[in-house]
Design an enzyme around this catalytic site. Structure first.
Site, PDB file in Angstrom:
ATOM      1  N   SER A 120       0.914  -0.981  -0.026  1.00  0.00           N
ATOM      2  CA  SER A 120      -0.157  -0.173   0.002  1.00  0.00           C
ATOM      3  C   SER A 120       0.767   1.293   0.118  1.00  0.00           C
ATOM      4  O   SER A 120       1.962   1.374   0.474  1.00  0.00           O
ATOM      5  CB  SER A 120      -0.921   0.073   1.342  1.00  0.00           C
ATOM      6  OG  SER A 120      -0.212   0.606   2.426  1.00  0.00           O
ATOM      7  N   ASP A 121       0.405   2.196  -0.523  1.00  0.00           N
ATOM      8  CA  ASP A 121       0.911   3.622  -0.477  1.00  0.00           C
ATOM      9  C   ASP A 121       0.716   4.046   1.097  1.00  0.00           C
ATOM     10  O   ASP A 121      -0.076   3.467   1.737  1.00  0.00           O
ATOM     11  CB  ASP A 121       0.326   4.684  -1.178  1.00  0.00           C
ATOM     12  CG  ASP A 121       1.160   5.733  -1.633  1.00  0.00           C
ATOM     13  OD1 ASP A 121       2.142   5.730  -0.803  1.00  0.00           O
ATOM     14  OD2 ASP A 121       1.104   6.422  -2.861  1.00  0.00           O
ATOM     15  N   TYR A 122       1.464   5.110   1.509  1.00  0.00           N
ATOM     16  CA  TYR A 122       1.500   5.756   2.951  1.00  0.00           C
ATOM     17  C   TYR A 122       0.069   5.880   3.264  1.00  0.00           C
ATOM     18  O   TYR A 122      -0.584   6.798   2.808  1.00  0.00           O
ATOM     19  CB  TYR A 122       2.316   6.849   2.893  1.00  0.00           C
ATOM     20  CG  TYR A 122       2.903   7.266   4.220  1.00  0.00           C
ATOM     21  CD1 TYR A 122       3.955   7.010   4.510  1.00  0.00           C
ATOM     22  CD2 TYR A 122       1.936   8.137   5.090  1.00  0.00           C
ATOM     23  CE1 TYR A 122       4.687   7.355   6.011  1.00  0.00           C
ATOM     24  CE2 TYR A 122       2.593   8.609   6.273  1.00  0.00           C
ATOM     25  CZ  TYR A 122       3.924   8.142   6.670  1.00  0.00           C
ATOM     26  OH  TYR A 122       4.437   8.425   7.841  1.00  0.00           O
TER      27      TYR A 122
END
Length: 586
Positions: A120-122
């Site tokens: 996942s992205d941040y």
């Protein structure tokens, strides 16, 4: 190095080569020592969002998504075997990428055969609840993301930490968790982390910042700069012509590294490098001129970034003009910095701007310097393209420098003095104003009818870039005037260095399907080659054109090559090309 704007086939080839270099080979199952898993990002429709905001929705159709935004991702998965991928923050057709099962499973894993790890992205899984509002709580966000195909939540486990309870309650099958865990473990096995969990700290110290890598950083900086304008061949500066040179601007005495960067062992600014290289033969006069920000950097919260006041800059402008009165030449170093242009990843970390002109009081400084009647050369340091029309209109020479990294100063100084020659080409289009956005070369035939009282053309087109020498392109010659839909062909062109010094040129190949069942771009970059020619030397450059390069998604979203006329365009930019046609038959 040339990259395509609105990522296309030529960029795909560069990306594939990069993935192979990172991972240690072609479609590797085991990552070689001293290599890493390459993470493709940001997957989905990133970079075409509403209002240009980092996390905002986009309105791209599936055909454009497949032909433009997905093309390099697909090539990296199928041809290079990329083993890491990060979805984007954005939603597509109402479905955020981190919850989009069609995107992360049906397309990525089943259609393309991706075997790697989706990270996942941040805080993007958390955003399904807090930003996109498709999940009422962390548990629902976890279920959406896991079933879509997200294997690992970063930087924390805000949502995924609820999976244990969700399995116990029967809200989600353990099979979904097992699938994600197996892919995480597979990535670790491929990296050899179980056999060799630690890195060699001493080896890292030896490699980082070593002479070989510093030379590579210098070469990257040298070849990245793009000479946009050079009236009267003001660059390179003739030795001995200018005895007193004014170095002015907010980026003259800074080495801009860009975002997500630590501090290298060594850095050098343009001012420092010019002092070192010009010595006592030239008197250098320095003035900051204006300051962009007094506080803040790439990582600072928005509240911690303080923009320098107009009143303070007015004093700096007055001082700069006074210092330039007796100069023979002004070198202006402007643009932006890491605190101005950065990723707007959160409401307390904004980075997207409403304008693309030079930031702060730079235009006022440029106009004040112009009144000194001194010849001026501009250097623009920025990540995105800036509509620097005021600077462009008031300088004889203009160089797009981007963020050049630790060797910024030496590379820029050597370009100024002629030790090296520029060879970069624009990987984007520079628009005339914010009102000209979107500005890109591969537009559709109906897209550029024009504006009332304003030129529709860009300030500088995609692929543009001058050299300290000149190149003459001959007429392109195709190997076949007619080919079948499944047939390859080649096109060749002779290029001659007509100047008096060695130079590098990026030869660009564009293709157009003249009449088609769905609208097609007026041109698309399909390939490029960078060549080096001595003064007076000629070289025959040949490109192979494949059915893949002629294909597109038809009305049924099937990839086809349609019969009909195609144009091949070869040149030194998207707007400076030689043309030849051929026919594709059933």
């Amino acid at each position: 190095m040339l990259m395509t704007q609105n990522v296309g086939m030529a960029e795909s080839g560069r990306a594939v080569a990069e993935i192979k270099a990172y991972q240690g080979g072609e479609r590797v199952e085991k990552i070689a020592p001293r290599h890493v898993i390459a993470t493709l990002k940001h997957f989905g429709i990133h970079g075409a969002s509403e209002g240009g905001l980092n996390v905002a929705p986009n309105f791209v159709d599936e055909r454009t998504a497949r032909e433009v935004y997905f093309q390099s991702f697909e090539a990296c998965v199928k041809q290079a075997g990329a083993l890491g991928l990060m979805p984007c923050y954005n939603e597509w057709s109402g479905i955020p990428a981190h919850s989009n099962q069609w995107l992360l499973t049906e397309l990525l894993r089943k259609e393309w055969g991706f075997k790697g790890l989706v990270v996942s992205d941040y805080n993007a899984v958390q955003d399904l609840e807090t930003l996109h509002k498709i999940a009422p709580n962390p548990e629902a966000a976890a279920i959406w993301a896991l079933k879509a195909g997200v294997d690992l939540e970063t930087p924390s486990t805000y949502s995924f930490k609820t999976l244990v309870d969700l399995v116990k309650k029967g809200s989600i099958s353990i099979d979904w968790v097992d699938a994600a865990v197996s892919r995480v473990l597979a990535a670790k096995f491929r990296l050899g982390l179980f056999e060799n969990p630690y890195t060699d700290a001493e080896e890292a110290k030896r490699v980082i910042g070593c002479d070989a890598n510093r030379k590579l950083a210098y070469r990257a900086a040298s070849e990245a700069m793009v000479l946009l304008k050079n009236e009267g061949n003001i660059l390179p500066l003739p030795k001995g012509k200018y005895k007193k040179i004014a170095i002015v601007g907010p980026n003259a005495d800074r080495c801009i590294l860009g975002g997500y960067s630590n501090v290298p062992k060594q850095t050098i600014s343009p001012l420092q490098a010019l002092k070192n290289k010009m010595g006592k033969e030239v008197e250098l006069i320095y003035a900051e001129g204006v300051r962009l920000t007094d506080k803040g950097d790439w990582f600072s919260d928005s509240k911690d970034i303080k923009v320098s006041s107009h009143a303070d800059n007015a004093v700096r402008i007055q001082e700069a003009v006074a210092k330039c009165q007796n100069a023979d030449l002004i070198l202006y170093f402007g643009g932006s910095n890491e605190a101005v242009f950065r990723e707007g990843w959160a409401s307390d970390h904004l980075g997207d701007l409403t304008d693309i002109d030079l930031f702060g009081d730079q235009n006022e400084l440029i106009l004040a310097l112009k009144k000194t009647n001194k010849p001026m050369v501009g250097f623009v340091f920025a990540g995105p393209p800036l509509a620097c029309k005021t600077l462009n209109d008031n300088v004889l020479g203009l160089v797009q420098c981007w963020f050049l990294g630790q060797e910024t100063g030496d590379a820029v100084a050597d370009l100024i003095m002629g030790t090296i020659a520029p060879s970069g080409k624009l990987p984007i289009t520079i628009p005339r104003s914010v009102g000209h956005i979107p500005a890109y070369y591969n537009y559709k035939p109906s897209a550029r009818r024009g504006y009332a009282f304003e030129d529709v053309k860009p300030l500088y087109p995609f692929g543009h870039g001058l050299n300290y020498t000149t190149f003459k392109y001959g007429a392109p010659i195709v190997s076949e005037s007619k080919i079948k839909q499944n047939q390859k062909m080649s096109v060749s062109i002779s290029i001659t260095n007509t100047g008096d010094r060695t130079g590098m040129e990026v030869v660009q190949l564009y293709v157009r399907d003249v009449v088609s069942s769905v609208t097609r771009p007026v041109k698309e970059l399909k390939d490029f080659k960078k060549i080096t020619l001595k003064a007076g030397e000629s070289q025959l450059v040949t490109f192979v054109i494949t059915p893949e390069q002629l294909s597109f998604y038809n009305r049924s979203l099937k990839k086809v090559v349609e019969a009909g006329e195609f144009e091949v365009m070869i040149g030194g930019s998207s707007e400076r090309v030689q043309k030849v046609s051929f026919i594709v038959v059933d």
